[in-house]
Enzyme design. Structure first.
Site, PDB file in Angstrom:
ATOM      1  N   SER A 300       0.828  -1.208   0.000  1.00  0.00           N
ATOM      2  CA  SER A 300       0.000   0.000   0.000  1.00  0.00           C
ATOM      3  C   SER A 300       0.860   1.255   0.000  1.00  0.00           C
ATOM      4  O   SER A 300       2.073   1.197   0.149  1.00  0.00           O
ATOM      5  CB  SER A 300      -0.898   0.003   1.232  1.00  0.00           C
ATOM      6  OG  SER A 300      -0.093   0.242   2.376  1.00  0.00           O
ATOM      7  N   LYS A 301       0.192   2.380  -0.136  1.00  0.00           N
ATOM      8  CA  LYS A 301       0.875   3.650  -0.186  1.00  0.00           C
ATOM      9  C   LYS A 301       1.679   3.896   1.085  1.00  0.00           C
ATOM     10  O   LYS A 301       2.734   4.511   1.054  1.00  0.00           O
ATOM     11  CB  LYS A 301      -0.160   4.762  -0.388  1.00  0.00           C
ATOM     12  CG  LYS A 301       0.435   6.136  -0.570  1.00  0.00           C
ATOM     13  CD  LYS A 301      -0.638   7.138  -0.922  1.00  0.00           C
ATOM     14  CE  LYS A 301      -0.186   8.553  -0.658  1.00  0.00           C
ATOM     15  NZ  LYS A 301       0.044   8.821   0.778  1.00  0.00           N
ATOM     16  N   ARG A 302       1.156   3.415   2.189  1.00  0.00           N
ATOM     17  CA  ARG A 302       1.858   3.606   3.464  1.00  0.00           C
ATOM     18  C   ARG A 302       3.245   2.972   3.454  1.00  0.00           C
ATOM     19  O   ARG A 302       4.172   3.471   4.077  1.00  0.00           O
ATOM     20  CB  ARG A 302       1.034   3.030   4.610  1.00  0.00           C
ATOM     21  CG  ARG A 302       0.021   4.027   5.145  1.00  0.00           C
ATOM     22  CD  ARG A 302      -0.710   3.493   6.363  1.00  0.00           C
ATOM     23  NE  ARG A 302       0.153   2.729   7.248  1.00  0.00           N
ATOM     24  CZ  ARG A 302      -0.241   1.692   7.961  1.00  0.00           C
ATOM     25  NH1 ARG A 302      -1.478   1.300   7.896  1.00  0.00           N
ATOM     26  NH2 ARG A 302       0.596   1.061   8.761  1.00  0.00           N
TER      27      ARG A 302
END
Length: 547
Positions: A300-302
């Site tokens: 994910s972007k995280r």
RNA sequence: GGCCCGUUCGUCUAGGGGUUAGGACGCAUCCCUUUCACGGAUGAAACACGGGUUCGAUUCCCGUACGGGCUACCA
């Protein structure tokens, strides 16, 4: 004669693109092979809700390769049926990403094609027509339940400790729909313009089986599935309906998508059956997911933020105005991305690991795709990048370097740039390394590595530098070349009876400020006579002699 | 919770009833070198667990554990 016998035995026609081999006596009776001689029609169907995820890029890549490999077509279809999540720039981002990687579709909203339009929002009428077919045949029905009523159902089921909280054969009888309302009532509500959805009439008990090219046979019982909404109250179809109708109309032969779709595949199979399209139903292949590098979960972007590497192909700006990194801007080459992505979940079965698109076209196969998810290891991507960067012809690297220098407001003529490329080629992973790692070629050191000085700045080193400096002053401009300078260097060292290792670090630190780097003679040549002399002189002035 | 999918070095993976379980990235050491990098060599490092089946299981079967996905009028 043969024909009549076959029809008598009720043998199902063989789908055109597969061999079906019957193995009597065993339960696992079907082995299905992809016939690679038959052109496939495959699609990549992203939804334009934001930046395209790198996992989506890999899905597109696998689809693209398969199409190229078989001489088939790769289509791109925009799945924009959720009007609340549209992002204006998302479509352009998808094109730009695919273009960057060189995996453009054959048919798409921008190019058109025989099955246009390729944007689902522009195909509304088609879905209405087909869903009516399902309503007429009893495979779908109207439902008028409000959000509150739906929540109430859920609460009731939770209270009753029912395992699956679903709108299905067991519960639909308690809701407001074609099953509980009379035909007249339904008509009245429809005529009154009351909001409604159309739901799939999920069979109460039926075993749904389908074959996945990667995972083999998958069996799910319909009692664990629910009456999925096919047509939303805003008049748009859901993914499930649109995807099946479009894949049918666009004559898709293979649905290759991420594993997150596996749970809804049985629904899709049932939809093909309800439409009577079983014979032309595409083959499914559900790709393993790209996982986060540490611990667990979908990439994910995280993770990108946490690990300082991109997970998006191209840089973009979030609604909050934050710049989100892209592989392109970070210096990753398309070739490296393709190679890296291809090997995440697929392998050739031998030790080869360098694959460009042509090599992939030659060796790729769905059979060799893994089932398990793959963690994203950026180190490997960097290694591929280094590989492909070093493989580039020098002229290209020179152009890359000059473009990079320009952004720093530094100019270097072609011959100087060529020398820098030759000097730095084996030490770079990214194009920007050429100028970031070679800053000392353009700017005199403003400080010197303290550790190196402590170790190397001895009286004898200083004496050597002074005499080497004098020697350098005698070198005519025309002879200011690496080999001449190297000769002088060795001569000076020898004359003073010194060891090369005792003296070189001092020279290096005075020239570059650091203790490590490329060949010094080459550095002096690139620097040129005047700056070289100035730097040595300055170091002699500034650095205090040890002890 | 329910349904589905998965599990070989840290990571990507090869393999498959009897193997010294192979390769690559990364890591370590050594060699090369003025240093660093490149290159070369070497090394540490894996079959989740428990039952079966079998002469023999990492490989086949069943469980368990762990992980993941889905469980929206999102895709």
């Amino acid at each position: 004669m043969y024909t009549s016998q076959i029809s008598f035995l009720r043998i199902k026609p063989i789908p055109p693109s597969f061999f079906v081999i019957l193995q009597p006596q065993t339960n696992a009776s079907f082995l299905i092979y992809l016939d690679m001689n038959k052109p496939v029609r495959v699609r990549f169907a992203p939804s334009p809700t934001g930046a395209l995820h790198i996992g989506g890029v890999r899905t597109a890549l696998f689809n693209y390769i398969l199409a190229r490999q078989t001489g088939g077509q790769f289509l791109l279809r925009i799945e924009d049926t959720d009007q609340t999540r549209q992002v204006a720039w998302a479509e352009q981002y998808i094109v730009d990403s695919l273009q960057w990687l060189g995996i453009m579709p054959d048919e798409s909203p921008w190019q058109g094609g025989p099955h246009a339009p390729y944007r689902q929002s522009e195909r509304k009428a088609i879905y209405h027509q087909y869903v009516q077919q399902l309503v007429a045949s009893g495979h779908a029905y109207y439902a008028f339940d409000t959000e509150e009523e739906l929540n109430a159902l859920r609460e009731r089921l939770v209270a009753a400790k029912v395992d699956n909280l679903q709108y299905n054969a067991a519960t639909r009888g308690t809701m407001k729909n074609s099953f509980t309302l009379t035909e007249a009532e339904v008509k009245t509500r429809l005529d009154a313009g009351e909001p409604y959805v159309i739901r799939f009439n999920m069979p109460r008990k039926e075993e749904v089986r389908f074959h996945d090219l990667i995972r083999g046979w998958i069996m799910v019982h319909s009692s664990t599935l629910d009456d999925k909404v096919l047509m939303k109250s805003d008049g748009m179809p859901t993914y499930h309906l649109a995807n099946v109708v479009d894949d049918y109309l666009m004559q898709i032969t293979h649905v290759i998508r991420g594993e997150e779709w596996l749970p809804s595949a049985p629904l899709h199979v049932l939809l093909y059956k309800a439409f009577g399209w079983e014979q032309v139903m595409p083959q499914f292949a559900h790709l393993p997911l790209l996982l986060r590098p540490d611990g667990n979960g979908k990439l994910s972007k995280r993770d990108a933020d946490a690990h300082g590497f991109p997970i998006f192909p191209l840089q973009w700006t979030s609604p909050e105005g934050e710049q989100v990194a892209g592989f392109r801007e970070a210096g990753y080459l398309p070739e490296a991305m393709i190679n890296f992505l291809a090997l995440l979940g697929w392998n050739p079965g031998n030790d080869q690991e360098i694959f460009d698109l042509d090599a992939l076209k030659a060796t790729f196969s769905l059979e060799r795709i893994n089932k398990a998810g793959a963690k994203f290891d950026i180190k490997k991507a960097q290694w591929f990048n280094q590989h492909y960067l070093r493989q580039k012809p020098d002229e290209q690297l020179v152009a890359l370097l000059q473009a990079g220098l320009q952004t720093q407001n530094i100019s270097a003529d072609a011959s100087k740039a060529a020398k820098i490329v030759a000097l730095m080629k084996d030490r770079v992973t990214f194009p920007h390394d050429f100028w970031r790692e070679a800053g000392f070629l353009f700017e005199a050191p403003t400080q010197y590595d303290a550790q190196v000085i402590a170790k190397s700045w001895t009286p004898e080193a200083v004496a050597f530098l002074e005499s080497f400096l004098n020697g350098l002053k005698q070198v005519p401009a025309a002879e200011w070349q690496a080999d001449t300078l190297k000769h002088l260097l060795h001569e000076t060292i020898e004359k003073q009876g010194l060891k090369i290792g005792k003296v070189m670090p001092a020279l290096r630190v005075s020239l570059t400020g650091a203790g490590a780097g490329p060949d010094l003679a080459a550095i002096m040549e690139i620097l040129g006579s005047e700056p070289t002399l100035a730097r040595i002189g300055q170091a002699l002035e500034k650095i205090a002699v040890k002890n």
